[in-house]
Every structure is written in C-alpha cells, then in structure tokens.
Scaffold this active site. Structure first.
Site, PDB file in Angstrom:
ATOM      1  N   CYS A 150     -20.128 -43.753   1.491  1.00  0.00           N
ATOM      2  CA  CYS A 150     -20.148 -42.590   2.374  1.00  0.00           C
ATOM      3  C   CYS A 150     -20.121 -41.311   1.551  1.00  0.00           C
ATOM      4  O   CYS A 150     -20.756 -40.316   1.890  1.00  0.00           O
ATOM      5  CB  CYS A 150     -18.932 -42.585   3.298  1.00  0.00           C
ATOM      6  SG  CYS A 150     -18.961 -43.887   4.525  1.00  0.00           S
ATOM      7  N   ASP A 183       4.307 -36.806 -34.346  1.00  0.00           N
ATOM      8  CA  ASP A 183       4.968 -35.663 -34.931  1.00  0.00           C
ATOM      9  C   ASP A 183       6.393 -36.143 -35.224  1.00  0.00           C
ATOM     10  O   ASP A 183       6.868 -37.068 -34.589  1.00  0.00           O
ATOM     11  CB  ASP A 183       4.960 -34.542 -33.891  1.00  0.00           C
ATOM     12  CG  ASP A 183       5.751 -33.351 -34.331  1.00  0.00           C
ATOM     13  OD1 ASP A 183       5.599 -32.946 -35.488  1.00  0.00           O
ATOM     14  OD2 ASP A 183       6.508 -32.816 -33.514  1.00  0.00           O
TER      15      ASP A 183
HETATM   16  P1  ADP Z   1       7.280 -30.799 -37.783  1.00  0.00           P
HETATM   17  O1  ADP Z   1       5.928 -31.258 -38.192  1.00  0.00           O
HETATM   18  O2  ADP Z   1       8.341 -31.743 -38.273  1.00  0.00           O
HETATM   19  O3  ADP Z   1       7.401 -30.543 -36.326  1.00  0.00           O
HETATM   20  P2  ADP Z   1       6.915 -27.960 -38.400  1.00  0.00           P
HETATM   21  O4  ADP Z   1       5.449 -28.001 -38.687  1.00  0.00           O
HETATM   22  O5  ADP Z   1       7.356 -27.329 -37.140  1.00  0.00           O
HETATM   23  O6  ADP Z   1       7.570 -29.403 -38.557  1.00  0.00           O
HETATM   24  O7  ADP Z   1       7.630 -27.191 -39.589  1.00  0.00           O
HETATM   25  C1  ADP Z   1       7.497 -27.606 -40.925  1.00  0.00           C
HETATM   26  C2  ADP Z   1       8.519 -26.994 -41.824  1.00  0.00           C
HETATM   27  O8  ADP Z   1       8.357 -25.561 -41.829  1.00  0.00           O
HETATM   28  C3  ADP Z   1       9.941 -27.217 -41.385  1.00  0.00           C
HETATM   29  O9  ADP Z   1      10.431 -28.435 -41.871  1.00  0.00           O
HETATM   30  C4  ADP Z   1      10.639 -26.013 -42.003  1.00  0.00           C
HETATM   31  O10 ADP Z   1      10.933 -26.276 -43.347  1.00  0.00           O
HETATM   32  C5  ADP Z   1       9.612 -24.921 -41.935  1.00  0.00           C
HETATM   33  N1  ADP Z   1       9.814 -24.065 -40.757  1.00  0.00           N
HETATM   34  C6  ADP Z   1       9.051 -24.027 -39.643  1.00  0.00           C
HETATM   35  N2  ADP Z   1       9.516 -23.105 -38.786  1.00  0.00           N
HETATM   36  C7  ADP Z   1      10.629 -22.573 -39.354  1.00  0.00           C
HETATM   37  C8  ADP Z   1      11.586 -21.576 -38.956  1.00  0.00           C
HETATM   38  N3  ADP Z   1      11.520 -20.951 -37.777  1.00  0.00           N
HETATM   39  N4  ADP Z   1      12.579 -21.291 -39.796  1.00  0.00           N
HETATM   40  C9  ADP Z   1      12.657 -21.923 -40.971  1.00  0.00           C
HETATM   41  N5  ADP Z   1      11.823 -22.862 -41.401  1.00  0.00           N
HETATM   42  C10 ADP Z   1      10.805 -23.191 -40.607  1.00  0.00           C
HETATM   43 MG    MG Z   2       7.293 -30.294 -34.172  1.00  0.00          MG
END
Ligand code: ADP
Ligand code: MG
Length: 751
Positions: free
Chosen positions: A21, A435
């Site tokens: 339909c 992640d």
């Molecule tokens: P994941 O892949 O574990 O989620 P992210 O990509 O978010 O990690 O971050 C990778 C790294 O960058 C963290 O382990 C930290 O060392 C650094 N980092 C990210 N954001 C921040 C922040 N706001 N303050 C301090 N360090 C940060």
């Molecule tokens: Mg993350």
C-alpha cells in the site's frame, strides 16, 4: 497555485493494509504536479513529501486512492485496534471482516448442500452463491485496485486479485473465485492486525511522558487551588494541575510518590528513589536528592519531590528520544530501498510473464486455454495463478518489520540506534575501538599525587605542602574553564584544600585538544597538560625533574609558568568493575572480534589498562587527529570499525568510524544528535547486548527475504506447469506475509 508551498509535508496516513500500500500511495502522490520526493513508510504510517504541493492536494489524492490522513479520519473509519485486543476480537469487530465471515459461512453451507444433494439445480445455486459472495466481498478490493491504477498508474495487489477472481469466474471456476476473494480479505485483515500490533509496541515508547503536571505556585490572593502548609518553608502556596504544555522552565513541580515525572529538572526538595528504566533501560531505581537531576518519563519512588523544571516537557530527553526513534524507524536502509525497487520491477515482470504464459502456448503451440486436457489446468488458469504470485507484500515488509522491532527492543533497553542502516553496519563490525577515559574507565579521575619544583618530599601519595598547593592553585586558575574530566579532578583537589581563590581565573583560556589547556594569568602564560604541550610551549627542558611522577602509572599533568615547569599533578581514574566481563562477552558475541584502545593519555597508563583488560591493541598519546588516522588504519587492516566513546572529546572519531557509539547520552544532547548509536546510560554492558541484537536482526532479515522470495519462486515453478491452484497461491501469499511479520516481531522479545 493557491496554498502551494515548497515545504516538506509530514503526516500520518491511516488505512494501509500491507507494505505494498505504501508503494501505491507513493506512486499516487508522485503523479501530483510539483511533487519531487515522496516517501511513505508502512511500519510507522508516516508520509514525507517534498515539493510544491499543498496539504489539501495531498489529502484529496489520498482520498482518491482510498486512504486518508490520520488526523482527518472520516467518521466511521477503521478504529485503531488496541494491542490488548486478540485477533479474534479484531476479526469480529471489523466491518469488512464481518461481511467476509458471513459470506464464508453461507458459501460453506451451500457447498455442503450441493455436495450432498442429488437435486439438479444444486450446482447452479452453488455457482450463484459463490459469484454473489465474490462480488459482495470483492467490490471494495476492486474499487481500490481501479483507484490505484487510475490515480497512481500502478498495478496494485488489489487489481491483481480482482483480475484473478474475475478470470476464475470467466473460466467457470466460481468456487475458486469466491475462495480467492475471501482468503485475500482475511489475509489483508491478518496483515493489518499484525502490523498494528507491531506499531502499538512502538507507540508505548512515545507515551511515557505524563500529560498533566502539578505546578506549585506561591499563594496569591484570589488564586484557586488547594492551599496548604506543608511545613517546608513556603507557607502559602497552592498546587495547580496543568497540562504539560503549560509547564515552563523555572516552574516548581510537585511529584508525588509513584508518579511519573513530567519534565526534566533538578530536585529542589525531597529525597526518593527514581526508576529511570523508561529512559536508560536500567530497572534498578537510583537514589535521588536535592541538587540531583531527574528526567521526564521516569517514575518517582517512595518520596515526594519538588522539582525545578530545566527543560520544557516538549524538549525533554525522553521526548527527544521518542522523536529520534521515530525518525530512525522511518528511515529506509539501502537494502530496504533495494527491495522496494525490486518490488516495483517484480510485479510488472510477473504480470508480463502471466500474459506470456496465457498467450504463447495457446497461440503458437496449440495449448488449451480453458482445459489442460489431461485434467491439469488450462493456460488461462495458470496465468491467473501467476497474477497472485506477483504480489510482493511479504517481500516488501520483510525488512522493515524486523528492523523496527529491533530498534524498539533496543530503545526499551536505553539504546538509541539512528536507523536500520546503522543497525546493519553494527552487525558487520569486527573491530571495536574504545576511548579510554570515560569509556573503559569511569572517567571520574581524582588527583593522587602532586609535586612542586621545590618540594623536598616524594610525590607519594597525597603530599600537600605549600609548594604543592601552589601548583594546584595555579593549575586551577586555568582548569576552572575546562570541562575535561581531568580539569574536574584538579578543581576538586583545589576546593578540598581551599585554593580556588588564591589566583583569579585565568583569561584567554584555550584548550589544546588532547594535550591540555593554556591561559593568561596577570600577563603570564600558564599551561597545564602533557609533555607534548610543554614542548610546544618551549618548556620541554623542565620536564625531566618530574621523572619519578611521569614514570608512575598515573596520568601526569605538567604545570608551567611561561617556559618553566613549576610542578606536576598525577591523577588516576577509577576502573569500571564491569569492563573485563564486557570484553569477554564481546568475544563470545562477535567471534574473531578485535579490540583496540585509542587514548590521548600516556603510554604507561594506557598499557596498564589494556593489559588488565587483555585488549588486542593499544594506541596512546593520540591527538584527536591521530584518533581519526587510527580508525582509518584499523578499518583498512581489519574491516568495519565501531568507535565507542563518551562523546565529550571524541566526536570526530565517532563520526569517522563506521559506527559511532556514545555512552551516557541522557546527559549529553550533543552526543544524542551526532552518534549513530547512543547508550542513554553510562553503561558499557549495553555494548554486547546491542551487538547481539544487531547480529540477530541481520539473521532474521536474511531469513525473511529467503522465505518470501523462496516461496514466490517455488510457486512460480509450480504454477507454470499448472500444479498450483489459485486458492493455494493466495494462502501462500498471505501466509508468507504473516509468517514474515511474526518472525520479524520476534526481535521485540530478543533476550
Ligand atoms: P582520552 O583519549 O583518554 O579521552 P584526551 O584526548 O581527552 O584523553 O586527553 C589526552 C591527554 O591530554 C590527557 O591524558 C591529559 O594529559 C591532556 N589533557 C586533555 N585535556 C586536559 C585538561 N583540560 N587539562 C589538563 N590536561 C589535559
Ligand atoms: Mg575521552
């Protein structure tokens, strides 16, 4: 053209009996001048039409085709059947079925009489009764068939059945004609009934939000409502029960024990346990008190709550889920689109074959039109049987009924899948990329070590001297503007030690994705983040002095003032206890699955987690762009990849993966919009369940297609040599449709 507009018209259509339909309506609407794109979905009864066509034109054309808009249902239109009503009640209350039922009883009685009786006119009475029954019961079908042909330029099932029945009458097979018409009518009823059942189970998902809410208003003179003093501060107030559409952000609503919550909000007063199964699929109630968020559609437990509304009920999480689920269900996957195209081609092809089967042997090979001679059926009869076999109903419905059931099943578990295509891709996935932070681990890290440049002590474990405090305070001035879980951990430590006001919040805070943050504090640059960030800021030289900390199993943030590193902060994330079991379950659900972890964190921490979980692959210190590259690599090495993240800082990777899965969607509107699959609850245990539903969905779709195509082919093979009777062909057609529907609906109950 008056009233015409180039907008998209979306509407609900009522009166569809089976999947074909929808095709008839699509063709009919496409004939309207100005119509560009028309999509009708049988399972959700939705219409989407794009072009310069007015709603009135659509309505008129629908009526011409024998259908109508759901909101404009004419008086006496078929009543929607409630899921509670059994098939028997449905058949006894539907007018068309009632007529068919009476006709069946009469025909059966007369044929019994004709069979037993020696009386000459008995055969004549039998023929007359059958013809009458076919005419009375078949007329609506005939009209529908002609309408589709005239307004939609389409050879519909109704037309095919009508021609088959008329043909049988012409050959003198009155009994067959009546049987075809009656069985077809019952079959349509059965199909409609099972489709309604499938639909009802979807609707239950949509109607979770209460229609009324009790709003608490400060008592004003002359206001009505029952004023009373509940002893909780507001002495004069009154409660007003209003429709949910009259509830606004900032209103205070009262939720009584056992009541469903009407809007998303924050508890202002009261404590209770709330069952969030409606949204998250988790049936164990969670404790909720002042300051906690609650979601519309969830059920309040034993305590009365006062909730400050934070979102309009129409915009609540559950309302958005309902909208997304409906969109998902109306979406056609490429496979479905293919089947639809195939059906459009299949029907005319079999009709053409039927013509050939009648014409070629009789005209060129001396075949008999009416009698096969050796007792087998004549070529006309065989052609008629082919017409019935040309019905594509079962085939057209075999995918959508299964997919819609699967999507509904998952939605009930708090898993939102954006469409059949995504579900199908999920079944193909062989590699799962996780992640780390917030997915394999809790994502709520806390500070477990601090070391200032001039601190004399070891960095273990909760050291807190003046030097350390200064490092934390400095970091907090930048992290106050960051939403990263690590930022929250540092802020928590700063609050604990009363350091949040030592420095003002830094200005011009910029996040260096995957590396950290930088900002300006009284004209001095402050950065907090990884070694890579320190190098980028020209502070690499100072990193070495924190080796003891950076070589531990912690995630270490270095804190720099301009180009000198002044300290380091180590954080550790809490594990999820369920993660190892989930990984094991994945291995048994998806044989040969490959698991990989993609993280921005340092190698040491990443390896530690990966080893404990026995993952196949780890990639650490990835910047967001590296995560994309990693997904590409995994895909080219091992095939389709699903990426599972918390949606906070991995949106690009989720988008790049074949299937992006976001966890904790109930908390993040953004994740709900962008990911292919959203787990409402922050619960990794949904992953194996989702994969197993997706894989089962695919199996059942395959079964359904094989079943519906296979039976058609079998009958085709039987009909040409004259072995298939008309009524058997109808039974097979209707039977397959019902079988396929029931098989698809099994997904609703998948474990
Ligand atoms: P994941 O892949 O574990 O989620 P992210 O990509 O978010 O990690 O971050 C990778 C790294 O960058 C963290 O382990 C930290 O060392 C650094 N980092 C990210 N954001 C921040 C922040 N706001 N303050 C301090 N360090 C940060
Ligand atoms: Mg993350």
């Amino acid at each position: 053209m008056a009233g015409a507009s180039a907008e998209v018209i979306r509407a609900k259509i009522a009166g569809m009996d089976c999947g074909s339909c929808a095709l008839t309506i699509e063709d009919g609407l496409r004939q309207l001048p100005g119509a560009r794109r028309v999509a009708v979905d049988f399972t959700t009864e939705t219409l989407e039409l794009e072009g310069e066509v007015s709603r009135e034109q659509v309505e008129r054309r629908l009526r011409q085709l024998g259908y109508h808009l759901a909101e404009a249902a004419p008086a006496g239109a078929r009543q929607a059947i409630t899921p509670a009503a059994g098939p028997l009640r449905f058949f006894l209350t539907d007018p068309q079925q009632q007529v068919a039922l009476v006709a069946t009883i009469v025909v059966l009685a007369v044929s019994l009489f004709a069979w037993l009786s020696e009386w000459d006119p008995a055969q004549f009475i039998f023929n007359f009764t059958c013809t009458a029954a076919a005419a009375v019961v078949g007329t609506p079908t005939l009209i529908k068939g002609l309408r589709a042909l005239w307004f939609g330029r389409r050879v519909s099932i109704e037309l095919l059945m009508t021609v088959a029945a008329l043909g049988a009458l012409c050959i003198g097979e009155m009994g067959e004609a009546a049987t075809v018409v009656l069985l077809f009518t019952f079959g349509e009823g059965l199909e409609r009934f099972s489709a309604t059942r499938a639909r009802e189970s979807l609707k239950s998902l949509m109607s979770l939000q209460p229609e009324m809410a009790t709003v608490i208003r400060a008592h004003a003179a002359g206001a009505h409502g029952d004023a009373h003093d509940d002893g909780h501060g507001a002495a004069h107030e009154h409660h007003e029960v209003v429709p949910a559409s009259h509830v606004f952000v900032g209103d205070l609503v009262l939720v009584r024990p056992g009541e469903r919550i009407a809007a998303d909000g924050v508890i202002a007063q009261g404590e209770s346990s709330v069952n969030q199964a409606a949204v998250t699929g988790e049936s164990i109630p969670v404790a909720r008190g002042p300051g906690d968020g609650v979601l519309a559609g969830t059920v309040n437990g034993e305590g009365a709550l006062r909730v400050t509304v934070t979102r309009l009920p129409a915009d609540s999480t559950v309302a958005r889920i309902a909208r997304l689920v409906e969109q998902a269900q109306a979406q056609r996957s490429p496979a479905e689109a293919f089947i639809d195209r195939f059906a459009r081609w299949y029907t005319p092809a079999v009709v053409a074959l039927a013509l050939l089967v009648v014409a070629v042997p009789t005209l060129f090979a001396g075949g008999q039109l009416l009698e096969g001679g050796d007792g087998s059926h004549g070529w006309l009869y065989r052609g008629l049987a082919l017409l019935i076999i040309a019905c594509p109903c079962a085939l057209v419905i075999s995918i959508p009924v299964t997919v819609v059931s699967s999507l509904t099943r998952l939605a009930r578990l708090g898993v939102l899948v954006k469409g059949g295509e995504q579900l199908d891709r999920l079944a193909e996935v062989r590699t799962l990329a996780f992640d780390k932070t917030g997915t394999l681990t809790r994502g709520r890290p806390s500070v477990t070590a601090v070391q200032g440049r001039d601190c004399a002590h070891e960095p273990e474990p909760q050291a807190a001297c003046e030097g350390c405090d200064d490092v934390v305070a400095l970091a907090a001035s930048v992290e106050g503007s960051s939403e990263h879980p690590i930022a929250h951990a540092i802020m928590a430590r700063a609050r604990e030690r009363g350091l949040t006001h030592r420095y003002p919040p830094a200005a011009a805070v910029v996040a260096a994705a995957g590396r950290g943050v930088t900002g300006q504090l009284r004209g001095v640059a402050v950065s907090v983040g990884t070694e890579a960030l320190m190098s980028a800021r020209g502070a690499a030289a100072g990193v070495g002095q924190f080796a003891r900390l950076t070589e531990s199993r912690r995630t270490v943030m270095l804190v720099a003032r301009d180009t000198s590193v002044v300290g380091a902060i180590g954080v550790e994330d809490t594990r999820r206890e369920e993660t190892p079991a989930v990984i094991d379950a994945l291995r048994s659900t998806v044989p040969g699955v490959r698991t990989a972890m993609l993280t921005g964190d340092n190698e040491r921490v990443a390896l530690d987690v990966a080893q404990r979980l026995n993952l196949d692959e780890v990639r650490a210190q990835l910047l967001p762009a590296d995560k994309l590259a990693a997904i590409e690599q995994l895909r080219s090495a091992h095939g389709p990849v699903a990426m599972i993240g918390d949606g906070i800082n991995d949106a690009p990777a989720l988008a790049r993966a074949d299937v992006g899965i976001a966890m904790g969607g109930a908390g993040s509107a953004q994740a709900m919009e962008t990911a292919d699959v959203v787990f409402m609850q922050d619960d990794l245990k949904r992953l194996p369940i989702t994969l197993s539903v997706a894989r089962r969905n695919r199996r059942i779709v395959k079964q359904n297609i094989t079943l519906s195509l296979g039976l058609k082919l079998a009958f085709l093979a039987l009909a040409i040599p004259g072995f298939a009777t008309l009524w058997l062909a109808v039974v097979a057609d209707v039977g397959t449709t019902v079988l396929v529907t029931l098989n698809g609906m099994r997904m609703l109950k998948a474990k």
